[in-house]
Scaffold this motif. Structure first.
Motif, PDB file in Angstrom:
ATOM      1  N   GLY A  88      -0.364  -0.379   9.357  1.00 55.39           N
ATOM      2  CA  GLY A  88      -0.001   0.280   8.030  1.00 55.39           C
ATOM      3  C   GLY A  88      -1.203   0.471   7.265  1.00 55.39           C
ATOM      4  O   GLY A  88      -1.124   0.943   5.978  1.00 55.39           O
ATOM      5  N   ARG A  89      -2.415  -0.222   7.796  1.00 54.88           N
ATOM      6  CA  ARG A  89      -3.542  -0.031   6.776  1.00 54.88           C
ATOM      7  C   ARG A  89      -4.865   0.823   7.471  1.00 54.88           C
ATOM      8  O   ARG A  89      -5.022   0.745   8.517  1.00 54.88           O
ATOM      9  CB  ARG A  89      -4.097  -1.307   6.402  1.00 54.88           C
ATOM     10  CG  ARG A  89      -3.016  -2.068   5.532  1.00 54.88           C
ATOM     11  CD  ARG A  89      -3.774  -3.467   4.995  1.00 54.88           C
ATOM     12  NE  ARG A  89      -4.934  -3.069   4.228  1.00 54.88           N
ATOM     13  CZ  ARG A  89      -5.664  -4.141   3.540  1.00 54.88           C
ATOM     14  NH1 ARG A  89      -5.461  -5.445   3.694  1.00 54.88           N
ATOM     15  NH2 ARG A  89      -6.595  -3.807   2.894  1.00 54.88           N
ATOM     16  N   THR A 133       1.502   4.599   1.244  1.00 52.76           N
ATOM     17  CA  THR A 133       1.153   5.217   2.426  1.00 52.76           C
ATOM     18  C   THR A 133       1.401   6.770   2.779  1.00 52.76           C
ATOM     19  O   THR A 133       0.936   7.516   3.338  1.00 52.76           O
ATOM     20  CB  THR A 133       1.596   4.495   3.726  1.00 52.76           C
ATOM     21  OG1 THR A 133       3.050   4.366   3.882  1.00 52.76           O
ATOM     22  CG2 THR A 133       1.085   3.207   3.846  1.00 52.76           C
ATOM     23  N   LYS A 135      -3.582   1.894  -3.272  1.00 51.38           N
ATOM     24  CA  LYS A 135      -4.053   1.587  -1.927  1.00 51.38           C
ATOM     25  C   LYS A 135      -3.717  -0.186  -1.668  1.00 51.38           C
ATOM     26  O   LYS A 135      -3.443  -0.315  -0.381  1.00 51.38           O
ATOM     27  CB  LYS A 135      -5.387   1.720  -2.004  1.00 51.38           C
ATOM     28  CG  LYS A 135      -5.865   3.323  -1.495  1.00 51.38           C
ATOM     29  CD  LYS A 135      -7.143   3.640  -1.242  1.00 51.38           C
ATOM     30  CE  LYS A 135      -7.560   5.226  -1.109  1.00 51.38           C
ATOM     31  NZ  LYS A 135      -9.027   5.310  -0.858  1.00 51.38           N
ATOM     32  N   ARG A 176      -6.253   2.958  12.500  1.00 52.19           N
ATOM     33  CA  ARG A 176      -5.134   2.928  11.475  1.00 52.19           C
ATOM     34  C   ARG A 176      -4.427   1.665  12.413  1.00 52.19           C
ATOM     35  O   ARG A 176      -4.238   1.707  13.588  1.00 52.19           O
ATOM     36  CB  ARG A 176      -4.439   3.693  11.481  1.00 52.19           C
ATOM     37  CG  ARG A 176      -3.127   3.633  10.763  1.00 52.19           C
ATOM     38  CD  ARG A 176      -3.410   3.821   9.079  1.00 52.19           C
ATOM     39  NE  ARG A 176      -2.353   3.648   8.144  1.00 52.19           N
ATOM     40  CZ  ARG A 176      -2.303   3.582   7.115  1.00 52.19           C
ATOM     41  NH1 ARG A 176      -3.530   3.637   6.260  1.00 52.19           N
ATOM     42  NH2 ARG A 176      -1.255   3.408   6.378  1.00 52.19           N
ATOM     43  N   ARG A 202       5.016   2.542  13.247  1.00 45.80           N
ATOM     44  CA  ARG A 202       3.936   1.418  12.963  1.00 45.80           C
ATOM     45  C   ARG A 202       3.950   0.415  14.132  1.00 45.80           C
ATOM     46  O   ARG A 202       2.902   0.077  14.516  1.00 45.80           O
ATOM     47  CB  ARG A 202       4.534   0.513  11.753  1.00 45.80           C
ATOM     48  CG  ARG A 202       4.534   1.203  10.531  1.00 45.80           C
ATOM     49  CD  ARG A 202       3.305   1.705   9.992  1.00 45.80           C
ATOM     50  NE  ARG A 202       3.170   2.616   9.016  1.00 45.80           N
ATOM     51  CZ  ARG A 202       2.567   3.738   8.918  1.00 45.80           C
ATOM     52  NH1 ARG A 202       2.077   4.362   9.959  1.00 45.80           N
ATOM     53  NH2 ARG A 202       2.545   4.379   7.809  1.00 45.80           N
ATOM     54  N   GLU A 231       0.903  -1.224  -0.114  1.00 49.87           N
ATOM     55  CA  GLU A 231      -0.061  -0.031  -0.064  1.00 49.87           C
ATOM     56  C   GLU A 231       0.869   1.306   0.060  1.00 49.87           C
ATOM     57  O   GLU A 231       1.827   1.379   0.644  1.00 49.87           O
ATOM     58  CB  GLU A 231      -1.028  -0.105   1.092  1.00 49.87           C
ATOM     59  CG  GLU A 231      -1.741   1.334   1.389  1.00 49.87           C
ATOM     60  CD  GLU A 231      -2.767   1.132   2.549  1.00 49.87           C
ATOM     61  OE1 GLU A 231      -3.596   2.133   2.564  1.00 49.87           O
ATOM     62  OE2 GLU A 231      -2.493   0.442   3.509  1.00 49.87           O
TER      63      GLU A 231
END
Length: 459
Positions: A320-321, A107, A123, A317, A219, A105
Motif C-alpha cells: 500500500g505504499r 491512497t 501521504k 508499489r 493489496r 496513507e
C-alpha cells in the motif's frame, strides 16, 4: 488447478457429415476468482447484523461494478466518484494503514468541484500525531462506523487534523483485515454542517465493505510482488539491490550482496546516511525526481567508502505504499577504463528502456559537449535530427532488437556531427535484465569510425 471455459463447434463436409470438431479453451481463472470473492462478500453482507438501512439500488450497482471489472483500482475510483456525486459529498477517500499500524496513507480520493484535495498532505501520517492507533480505532462502533456530525466531541488530536482539512462533518467506515482495523473509507462534508441520514450511513457502510473486500484482494496481489520468489531473484543478483520508501528513504529490504559485503542489512535506516555518509539526500538523487519523465533514472554516485557505483532506480508499489527499488553496480574500475576509452574517441551512454531515455556518461558529455540526458531516447534522436535520415532504419532496428530481448546488438550509424560526438559511430549495446527476465536498460559503447567511413572502408 486453473479454470477454463471450453467451446466446441463442428465442421461438416459437402454432404452435411461432421468430419471435424474444433475446440477453444478460454482461461477464466481470474473471472472465477472474482465470482467466488463476490459470492463470499454477498453472503457476508447478507449475514452481517446491522442497525442501519441502506439503498439497495446503490449497493447492487457498485457490487456489479466490482464483479464485472478486472481493474480493481479503476473500480474503486469509479465507486468513490459515484458515491460523491449521488450523495452530494465534498470528498470521498480511502486511508490505509502502513508500517504495521504505525502510520496511515491516503491512497484514493475523489473531490467535488471547488473542494481542495488532501491526498498529497496525507501521504504518511503517523498515528502518534492523533493520539495513537488505539485511540483512533476506538472512535469506530461495533459495526465499524465512525459517525461524527459534531467535531467538538472528538479528542483534540483527532479534531485538529480534521479541522485542518476544513471538515464540518465526517463519516468513516473501517476496513478490516482478518478482523483488525487496517484503514477506512471516508466521507467528508467541507461546505456546511451535515446530519447523515440512517439510509446514507447504512449505504455507505455496506459499500465500504464491498470496496474493502476487493481492495484487500488487490493489496495481497501487490504484496505478491515482494514474495519469497522475488526476494530470491534479488538475492541471486550480484548487484547491490535495496528497496526504500519514496518519502523517508528508509531501507525496507536489502539483498544478499549488500548483507554479505557490509555485514549489515541497514533495514530501518536512511540509505543516504548509511551508503554515502550524508545527512540528507543528494541533490541529483533520481528518487527525488521519479515523477519527472525527463529526469534520469541512472546516476553515478560516490559512496562513503570511496566506491563509485552506477545506480538505477525503479518505482515499486508494495504494502500500500510507494517504494523505490535501487540497483547499484560497482563501476570504480570501469570508470578508469572509460577515461581511457574517451581518449580513444569512444563514447559511453546508457539506454533506459523502461523510462525511454538516454543518459550520457558525465565524462563523454563534457568531452563532446552534449546533454547528459535525452528524454525520448532513440525516437527523440531521430526527431531532433541527431541521427541522419540515411541511418534511420538501421538506428531504429538497433534499438528494437535490444527492447525485444536480444543481449547484444550493433550497427554503424550516421550522426549529425554538430549534435553528436562523431559523424559516424559503430554503436554496440549490451542489455541488462531485471529479475523477471525483461530488458530494463542497456549499456552502449560508440566508437568513432568517421575516418574509416570517409576513407571508403565501411564494413
Amino acid at each position: 488447478m486453473r479454470w477454463f471455459r471450453m467451446r466446441y463447434s463442428s465442421v461438416e463436409d459437402a454432404n452435411g457429415r461432421v468430419y471435424r470438431i474444433v475446440g477453444q479453451a478460454d482461461d477464466i481463472q481470474e473471472f472465477k476468482e472474482r465470482a467466488e470473492l463476490a459470492e463470499s462478500i454477498r453472503h457476508r453482507l447478507n449475514a452481517a447484523p446491522t442497525a442501519y438501512k441502506f439503498n439497495d439500488d446503490v449497493v447492487s450497482q457498485i457490487f456489479d461494478l466490482f464483479y464485472s471489472s478486472s481493474d480493481i483500482s479503476g473500480a474503486v475510483e469509479t465507486t468513490l466518484a459515484l458515491l460523491g456525486e449521488y450523495y452530494d459529498l465534498s470528498r470521498v477517500y480511502i486511508i490505509e494503514d502502513v508500517d504495521g499500524h504505525s502510520a496511515s496513507e491516503n491512497t484514493f480520493e475523489w473531490c467535488a468541484p471547488g473542494v481542495e484535495p488532501q491526498k498529497e498532505f496525507l501521504k504518511h501520517v503517523s498515528y502518534d500525531e492523533i493520539g495513537g492507533w488505539r485511540q483512533y480505532v476506538s472512535c469506530f462502533d461495533e459495526s465499524g462506523v465512525f459517525y461524527c456530525p459534531d467535531m467538538s466531541a472528538l479528542p483534540p488530536e483527532i479534531r485538529a487534523i480534521l479541522e485542518r482539512q476544513g471538515i464540518f462533518a465526517v463519516l468513516q467506515c473501517a476496513i478490516k483485515d482478518d478482523g483488525v482495523y487496517s484503514g477506512m473509507v471516508g466521507f467528508d462534508e467541507c461546505r456546511a454542517d451535515r446530519r447523515w441520514t440512517e439510509e446514507q450511513v447504512g449505504t455507505l457502510m455496506f459499500v465500504s465493505r464491498i470496496v474493502s473486500s476487493f481492495l484487500l484482494k488487490l493489496r495481497k496481489s501487490d504484496n505478491a510482488a515482494f514474495s519469497a520468489d522475488f526476494r530470491a531473484a534479488l538475492d541471486d543478483n550480484s548487484a547491490f539491490v535495496y528497496i526504500i520508501t519514496s518519502d523517508t528513504f528508509e531501507v525496507i529490504y536489502s539483498n544478499k550482496a549488500i548483507q554479505d559485503f557490509y555485514k549489515n542489512d541497514f533495514v530501518g535506516k536512511n540509505c543516504y546516511r548509511e551508503f554515502i555518509g550524508r545527512d540528507e539526500p543528494c541533490e541529483e538523487c533520481p528518487v527525488l525526481r521519479l515523477h519527472d519523465p525527463k529526469a534520469p533514472r541512472v546516476v553515478e554516485v560516490q559512496r562513503a567508502d570511496g566506491m563509485l557505483v552506477l545506480s538505477y532506480v525503479s518505482p515499486l508499489r508494495w504494502n500500500g505504499r510507494d517504494m523505490v527499488m535501487v540497483s547499484c553496480v560497482d563501476i570504480t574500475e570501469s570508470k578508469k577504463v572509460e577515461l581511457a576509452l574517451s581518449s580513444a574517441n569512444i563514447a559511453l551512454w546508457t539506454y533506459d528502456i523502461k523510462e525511454d531515455c538516454f543518459t550520457i556518461s558525465a565524462n563523454s558529455a563534457y568531452r563532446y559537449g552534449v546533454k547528459e540526458v535525452l528524454a525520448g531516447a532513440y525516437r527523440a534522436a531521430l526527431a531532433d535530427g541527431i541521427v541522419m535520415p540515411d541511418s534511420a532504419v538501421e538506428y531504429t532496428a538497433l534499438h528494437e532488437k535490444i527492447k525485444n530481448g536480444e543481449r547484444t546488438a550493433s550497427a554503424t550509424i550516421h550522426y549529425n556531427k554538430k549534435l553528436w560526438p562523431a559523424e559516424w559511430m559503430t554503436v554496440t549495446y549490451t542489455a541488462v535484465f531485471d529479475p523477471s527476465g525483461k530488458p530494463s536498460m542497456a549499456i552502449a559503447i560508440g566508437q568513432d569510425v568517421t575516418a574509416l567511413i570517409k576513407g571508403g572502408k565501411k564494413d
